[in-house]
Design a protein around this motif. Structure first.
Motif, mmCIF file in Angstrom:
data_model
loop_
_atom_site.group_PDB
_atom_site.id
_atom_site.type_symbol
_atom_site.label_atom_id
_atom_site.label_comp_id
_atom_site.label_asym_id
_atom_site.label_seq_id
_atom_site.Cartn_x
_atom_site.Cartn_y
_atom_site.Cartn_z
ATOM 1 N N SER A 153 -65.783 -27.657 -49.973
ATOM 2 C CA SER A 153 -64.475 -27.005 -49.874
ATOM 3 C C SER A 153 -63.882 -26.832 -51.265
ATOM 4 O O SER A 153 -64.325 -27.450 -52.240
ATOM 5 N N VAL A 154 -62.844 -26.002 -51.333
ATOM 6 C CA VAL A 154 -62.158 -25.784 -52.609
ATOM 7 C C VAL A 154 -61.571 -27.097 -53.123
ATOM 8 O O VAL A 154 -61.673 -27.424 -54.311
ATOM 9 N N ASP A 155 -60.977 -27.888 -52.210
ATOM 10 C CA ASP A 155 -60.377 -29.156 -52.631
ATOM 11 C C ASP A 155 -61.429 -30.107 -53.196
ATOM 12 O O ASP A 155 -61.172 -30.830 -54.179
ATOM 13 N N GLU A 156 -62.610 -30.125 -52.586
ATOM 14 C CA GLU A 156 -63.682 -30.982 -53.096
ATOM 15 C C GLU A 156 -64.078 -30.559 -54.507
ATOM 16 O O GLU A 156 -64.309 -31.397 -55.386
ATOM 17 N N LEU A 157 -64.153 -29.265 -54.707
ATOM 18 C CA LEU A 157 -64.540 -28.759 -56.025
ATOM 19 C C LEU A 157 -63.482 -29.086 -57.067
ATOM 20 O O LEU A 157 -63.805 -29.463 -58.200
ATOM 21 N N LEU A 158 -62.217 -28.935 -56.706
ATOM 22 C CA LEU A 158 -61.154 -29.190 -57.682
ATOM 23 C C LEU A 158 -61.048 -30.670 -58.050
ATOM 24 O O LEU A 158 -60.398 -31.023 -59.041
ATOM 25 N N ALA A 159 -61.694 -31.519 -57.271
ATOM 26 C CA ALA A 159 -61.709 -32.949 -57.615
ATOM 27 C C ALA A 159 -62.807 -33.273 -58.625
ATOM 28 O O ALA A 159 -62.832 -34.386 -59.166
ATOM 29 N N GLN A 160 -63.718 -32.329 -58.874
ATOM 30 C CA GLN A 160 -64.764 -32.538 -59.871
ATOM 31 C C GLN A 160 -64.135 -32.683 -61.260
ATOM 32 O O GLN A 160 -63.103 -32.054 -61.551
ATOM 33 N N PRO A 161 -64.726 -33.511 -62.143
ATOM 34 C CA PRO A 161 -64.091 -33.823 -63.443
ATOM 35 C C PRO A 161 -63.695 -32.614 -64.281
ATOM 36 O O PRO A 161 -62.573 -32.549 -64.790
ATOM 37 N N ARG A 162 -64.607 -31.652 -64.442
ATOM 38 C CA ARG A 162 -64.301 -30.519 -65.333
ATOM 39 C C ARG A 162 -63.178 -29.670 -64.777
ATOM 40 O O ARG A 162 -62.291 -29.217 -65.512
ATOM 41 N N LEU A 163 -63.209 -29.429 -63.448
ATOM 42 C CA LEU A 163 -62.159 -28.603 -62.843
ATOM 43 C C LEU A 163 -60.833 -29.363 -62.793
ATOM 44 O O LEU A 163 -59.765 -28.758 -62.935
ATOM 45 N N ALA A 164 -60.894 -30.676 -62.599
ATOM 46 C CA ALA A 164 -59.660 -31.464 -62.607
ATOM 47 C C ALA A 164 -58.995 -31.390 -63.976
ATOM 48 O O ALA A 164 -57.765 -31.258 -64.080
ATOM 49 N N GLU A 165 -59.813 -31.454 -65.037
ATOM 50 C CA GLU A 165 -59.265 -31.339 -66.389
ATOM 51 C C GLU A 165 -58.701 -29.948 -66.617
ATOM 52 O O GLU A 165 -57.642 -29.770 -67.247
ATOM 53 N N LEU A 166 -59.382 -28.933 -66.078
ATOM 54 C CA LEU A 166 -58.934 -27.552 -66.235
ATOM 55 C C LEU A 166 -57.587 -27.345 -65.551
ATOM 56 O O LEU A 166 -56.673 -26.708 -66.102
ATOM 57 N N VAL A 167 -57.437 -27.907 -64.348
ATOM 58 C CA VAL A 167 -56.193 -27.766 -63.593
ATOM 59 C C VAL A 167 -55.037 -28.445 -64.319
ATOM 60 O O VAL A 167 -53.876 -28.017 -64.216
ATOM 61 N N SER A 168 -55.340 -29.461 -65.129
ATOM 62 C CA SER A 168 -54.286 -30.172 -65.847
ATOM 63 C C SER A 168 -53.690 -29.358 -66.982
ATOM 64 O O SER A 168 -52.606 -29.669 -67.459
ATOM 65 N N ARG A 169 -54.393 -28.320 -67.419
ATOM 66 C CA ARG A 169 -53.892 -27.531 -68.555
ATOM 67 C C ARG A 169 -53.702 -26.047 -68.272
ATOM 68 O O ARG A 169 -53.207 -25.315 -69.134
ATOM 69 N N VAL A 170 -54.113 -25.575 -67.086
ATOM 70 C CA VAL A 170 -53.855 -24.174 -66.725
ATOM 71 C C VAL A 170 -53.246 -24.132 -65.331
ATOM 72 O O VAL A 170 -53.231 -25.135 -64.607
#
Length: 473
Positions: free
Chosen positions: A18-35
């Motif tokens: 799912s999208v939520d599972e993917l956004l919990a991945q380290p690289r995407l989590a870091e990306l979400v923190s700055r964009v």
């Protein structure tokens, strides 16, 4: 749809996270923190939708294997980074074309950067008269500089030279006729044509003469009660040779005085100083003004060496009338252009031509460029398999470019390279797509890669050496 799928495809669909599972991945989590999170979510959904379509066969594709969460994470992150990356990036211009239209024409003086910082990050008196404590005019910051440099009574600035021509014609000739020689109906960059610009102004074009020969009598015969302007267009991007004739500037000026019709000249390249000693013979704006031409239009980012702008200089009453036209506000320049133009014109006024990159490049000698080329090859050779590479410094020519001086060249020294491993076209492509840090734009001639250091800044040479070392391996 799902019932028609094979068990293998159904299993692949079940494995999609799912999208939520993917956004919990380290690289995407870091990306979400700055964009903005919504951007990452949008891209993630697009990636997953594409994957589902490929699995179900809605999108033509070969065999589709399951993608791990890590692989999907990388794909989404890379896509987001591409969206956020700058599209406009610096390149190394090794073509020898100084005013390269596709590469941004004239590079600006280093002092402009500091002026940009001051102007962009603070409030300024762009349209405020500090003495009077009231609203002022943004023209004031460069008008006096232009008047001193050109000898004009007044001057204003719009966003490019085509806009300057459009504005002058709309303000002075709308609903009337403008007489121009058929041999001067030029086409400028990207398919823009003088007749079309004239038509948009509301002025009617009255062609006289023939492609190669126009006499003063042709202008005289065409004048009628609807005539508003006489127009002269300097052919800055082409030449007509052979059996040719055109009236001298002095003849047209005299006709203008006799008839009371303003004479307008589109000078195009905007040369402010005599470049004869470099081998470039181009009329200057001051010469046109001194000859008595009523209004001259020219570019800021061609031979003037400044920012993109269109300058209108000439008689005070005519400039004032043009400035009052409603189109002037639509075509006016912003504070950044004003700042860049002020710095560039100031360098001219101080006689500091070498502070202006385009002028410095034009004035560089073949000997100076040859020494730089030899030094560059000396540093490059240890990085290369010499048994596969041929390199030499040879005679060549540079161009002013940018629709200026079409038949005039500058003597230079070029680096010519051939490789046993790659063709010249492949080398050009490898340089252009270089992962070494910066793209390099070069020429290909006679199956050789050709580089002209006239248009390469000295501080770019280490990056150029790195890019060449990569391309030639």
């Amino acid at each position: 749809m799902k019932r028609a799928l094979s068990p293998e495809k159904s299993e692949l669909l079940r494995q999609i996270p799912s999208v939520d599972e993917l956004l919990a991945q380290p690289r995407l989590a870091e990306l979400v923190s700055r964009v903005d999170r919504s951007l990452v979510v949008e891209v993630a959904r697009a990636v997953l939708t594409d994957l589902r379509a490929r699995i179900t066969g809605e999108t033509a594709a070969g065999a589709v294997a399951a993608l791990s969460a890590g692989e999907l994470e990388s794909k989404i992150a890379d896509w987001v980074e591409r969206i956020l990356a700058h599209s406009l990036v610096p390149v190394i211009n090794a073509t020898g074309v100084i005013l390269h239209t596709n590469l941004g024409r004239a590079p600006l003086a280093a002092a402009v950067v500091e002026e940009f910082r001051r102007t962009a990050t603070q409030y300024s008196n762009l349209e405020y008269d500090l003495e009077a404590g009231a609203r002022g005019k943004r023209d004031a910051h460069v008008a006096q500089l232009l008047e001193r440099l050109t000898g004009a009574e007044a001057a204003i600035v719009v966003n490019n030279c085509a806009a300057a021509v459009l504005l002058v014609l709309a303000a002075l000739a709308k609903g009337g006729e403008v007489i121009v020689s058929r041999g001067e109906l030029i086409e400028i960059g990207d398919g823009f044509r003088i007749p079309e610009i004239m038509a948009e102004s509301g002025a009617e074009l009255r062609e006289v003469g023939t492609t190669n020969r126009t006499k003063l009598a042709d202008y005289e015969k065409a004048i009628n009660e609807r005539t508003r302007l006489l127009m002269r267009v300097h052919p800055s991007n082409f030449t007509i040779t052979g059996f040719t004739e055109k009236p001298a500037v002095e003849e047209l000026v005299e006709l203008s005085r006799k008839t009371g019709l303003p004479l307008i000249e589109d000078l195009g390249s905007g040369c402010l100083v005599d470049l004869g000693e470099t081998g470039i013979c181009e009329p200057t704006v001051r010469q046109s003004i001194a000859a008595g031409i009523s209004l001259v239009t020219f570019s800021g980012d061609k031979l003037l060496g400044g920012p993109q702008a269109g300058i209108i200089a000439g008689k005070k009453d005519l400039v004032a009338k043009v400035r009052r036209h409603p189109l002037f506000r639509a075509l006016r320049v912003d504070k950044m252009t004003t700042a860049a133009l002020e710095v560039t014109l100031g360098a001219y006024l101080r006689g500091a031509l070498d502070e202006i990159p385009a002028m410095r490049m034009i004035r560089a000698t073949a000997k100076e460029i040859g020494l730089r080329a030899q030094n560059l090859l000396r540093e490059l050779r240890p990085e290369l398999p010499l048994d596969e590479i041929e390199m030499e410094v040879a005679d060549g020519f540079s161009l002013a470019g940018g629709g200026s001086t079409p038949t005039q060249t500058l003597a230079t020294k070029v680096i010519r390279i051939a490789s046993a491993r790659h063709s010249a076209a492949q080398l050009e492509q490898r340089l252009r797509r270089s992962p070494a840090g910066i793209s390099v734009i070069a020429r290909v001639e006679e199956e050789r890669l050709v580089l002209d250091l006239r248009t390469v800044f000295p501080e770019q040479e280490p990056a150029l050496i790195a890019a060449l070392a990569f391309a030639l391996r």
